[in-house]
Design an enzyme around this catalytic site. Structure first.
Site, PDB file in Angstrom:
ATOM      1  N   PHE A   1       7.803   9.665   4.116  1.00 10.95           N
ATOM      2  CA  PHE A   1       6.682   8.818   4.530  1.00 10.95           C
ATOM      3  C   PHE A   1       6.856   8.279   5.946  1.00 10.95           C
ATOM      4  O   PHE A   1       6.058   7.465   6.414  1.00 10.95           O
ATOM      5  CB  PHE A   1       6.441   7.672   3.536  1.00 10.95           C
ATOM      6  CG  PHE A   1       7.528   6.636   3.454  1.00 10.95           C
ATOM      7  CD1 PHE A   1       7.575   5.573   4.344  1.00 10.95           C
ATOM      8  CD2 PHE A   1       8.489   6.698   2.455  1.00 10.95           C
ATOM      9  CE1 PHE A   1       8.559   4.600   4.257  1.00 10.95           C
ATOM     10  CE2 PHE A   1       9.480   5.735   2.353  1.00 10.95           C
ATOM     11  CZ  PHE A   1       9.519   4.683   3.261  1.00 10.95           C
ATOM     12  N   ALA A   2       7.886   8.739   6.650  1.00  7.81           N
ATOM     13  CA  ALA A   2       8.087   8.318   8.035  1.00  7.81           C
ATOM     14  C   ALA A   2       7.094   9.023   8.948  1.00  7.81           C
ATOM     15  O   ALA A   2       6.535  10.073   8.610  1.00  7.81           O
ATOM     16  CB  ALA A   2       9.515   8.626   8.474  1.00  7.81           C
TER      17      ALA A   2
ATOM     18  N   ASP B   1      19.914   1.642   4.106  1.00  7.37           N
ATOM     19  CA  ASP B   1      19.422   1.329   5.442  1.00  7.37           C
ATOM     20  C   ASP B   1      20.634   1.200   6.359  1.00  7.37           C
ATOM     21  O   ASP B   1      21.752   1.578   5.974  1.00  7.37           O
ATOM     22  CB  ASP B   1      18.518   0.087   5.455  1.00  7.37           C
ATOM     23  CG  ASP B   1      19.267  -1.225   5.264  1.00  7.37           C
ATOM     24  OD1 ASP B   1      20.503  -1.205   5.041  1.00  7.37           O
ATOM     25  OD2 ASP B   1      18.624  -2.286   5.345  1.00  7.37           O
TER      26      ASP B   1
ATOM     27  N   CYS C   1       0.793  -1.231   0.000  1.00  3.42           N
ATOM     28  CA  CYS C   1       0.000   0.000   0.000  1.00  3.42           C
ATOM     29  C   CYS C   1       0.827   1.284   0.000  1.00  3.42           C
ATOM     30  O   CYS C   1       0.541   2.208  -0.773  1.00  3.42           O
ATOM     31  CB  CYS C   1      -0.942   0.003   1.202  1.00  3.42           C
ATOM     32  SG  CYS C   1      -2.147  -1.332   1.178  1.00  3.42           S
TER      33      CYS C   1
ATOM     34  N   ARG D   1      14.732   0.319   3.713  1.00  6.07           N
ATOM     35  CA  ARG D   1      14.743  -0.897   2.898  1.00  6.07           C
ATOM     36  C   ARG D   1      13.971  -2.003   3.608  1.00  6.07           C
ATOM     37  O   ARG D   1      14.336  -3.184   3.551  1.00  6.07           O
ATOM     38  CB  ARG D   1      16.179  -1.325   2.570  1.00  6.07           C
ATOM     39  CG  ARG D   1      16.239  -2.228   1.343  1.00  6.07           C
ATOM     40  CD  ARG D   1      17.599  -2.261   0.655  1.00  6.07           C
ATOM     41  NE  ARG D   1      18.675  -2.712   1.503  1.00  6.07           N
ATOM     42  CZ  ARG D   1      19.754  -1.980   1.799  1.00  6.07           C
ATOM     43  NH1 ARG D   1      19.887  -0.756   1.309  1.00  6.07           N
ATOM     44  NH2 ARG D   1      20.702  -2.462   2.582  1.00  6.07           N
ATOM     45  N   SER D   2      12.890  -1.620   4.278  1.00  8.76           N
ATOM     46  CA  SER D   2      12.043  -2.614   4.929  1.00  8.76           C
ATOM     47  C   SER D   2      11.385  -3.493   3.875  1.00  8.76           C
ATOM     48  O   SER D   2      11.195  -3.083   2.725  1.00  8.76           O
ATOM     49  CB  SER D   2      10.974  -1.932   5.781  1.00  8.76           C
ATOM     50  OG  SER D   2      10.056  -1.234   4.958  1.00  8.76           O
TER      51      SER D   2
END
Length: 300
Positions: A258-259, A203, A152, A180-181
């Site tokens: 987006f954090a 990351d 999403c 880089r999740s």
């Protein structure tokens, strides 16, 4: 004027994701009416993490207002595995959310992959991420009319850039992503590189370059990456992250955060011709899109 048009015209420097998401919420509302069905969603929250709780409550409100039947369940984290397995088997449930972090370690990945792919709204499980890695656009083999799901938040970022007229420039552009999740940063890097971007991904373990959806080793450092990037996308949920200074950015770049906390020093970096400070409302809209796609693909 459309919601997207308003966001572009009135906020040339800082884009409003709430306005941009409006048309997608309306599309979901119309799609729900066309299905003539009650799509039931259950969200599990097993944490008191404030950003997660805020996101969970906002998601529940928006889903229910749009016409879904959304239930938010507070559960003990040690009971979450049992709850997920039960929801997988419950034919009256069409989609499942889990609000992370739960354990904030590898056990969270286990829980994420415990959700059956036919109910995985956020598309964060390995079934959907493998499809993205392979650039496979079909939900199931041999059924090209059933489209695969995309995680999403990565999808939300792409939609925002597209609605702002910038995604058409992604091919042959350099993109730097800080995150880089497995559920956001890596899928986003794969998506953008599959669409022709030169993607640098950072990351805590260092940098990687993504080419055509695949990671390769690189020695590029933060300074060179930022100064040469046309798009800078950040999602580091830690106050220890060295926030990006305006002078590190390439002039006229596109910057996206987006954090849950700001990753840029300046509220509106002046070197960026366009700044997106958050993507949450668009993420919720894309979760609705995925919920409807799951229902159409697997539950009708």
């Amino acid at each position: 004027m459309t919601a997207s048009g308003t966001a572009i015209t009135n906020l040339m420097h800082s884009a409003d994701p709430t306005a941009l998401a409006t048309k997608y919420l309306e599309e979901s509302r119309a799609a729900l009416q066309n299905t003539n069905a009650t799509i039931r969603i259950v969200g599990f929250i097993a944490t008191d993490d404030k950003p997660s709780v805020t996101y969970a409550n906002a998601t529940r409100k928006t889903f229910n207002t749009t016409g879904f039947k959304y239930e938010l369940k507070k559960v003990a984290r040690l009971d979450l595995e049992t709850e997920i397995l039960a929801a997988n088997e419950d034919t009256s449930i069409h989609g499942i959310f889990i609000y992370f972090p739960v354990f904030n370690n590898q056990e969270d990945n286990y829980l994420r992959n415990l959700v059956t792919y036919t109910k995985d709204i956020e598309a964060g499980g390995s079934y959907w991420t493998r499809k993205m890695s392979a650039n496979d656009r079909s939900a199931t083999p041999g059924e090209i009319d059933k489209k695969a799901l995309v995680p999403c938040t990565p999808l939300a970022i792409v939609k925002i850039l597209d609605d702002l007229g910038e995604y058409k420039n992604i091919k042959n552009s350099r993109v730097t992503i800080f995150n880089r999740s497995e559920v956001i940063g890596r899928p986003l890097a794969m998506m953008l590189s599959n669409d022709g971007a030169d993607v640098l991904s950072f990351d805590v373990n260092g940098p990687l370059r993504f080419e055509a959806g695949r990671p390769v080793e690189t020695s590029v450092d933060r300074s060179k990456a930022l100064s040469s990037s046309d798009f800078v996308i950040t999602g580091v949920p830690s106050s220890s992250f060295h926030k990006i200074r305006n002078e590190e950015l390439k002039s006229n770049c596109i910057a996206v955060n987006f954090a849950s906390i700001p990753n840029f020093v300046d509220e509106r970096p002046s070197r960026a011709k366009l700044f997106v400070p958050r993507v949450g409302p668009m993420t919720v809209a894309m979760c609705m899109r995925n919920s409807i796609r799951l229902y159409e693909n697997f539950h009708q």
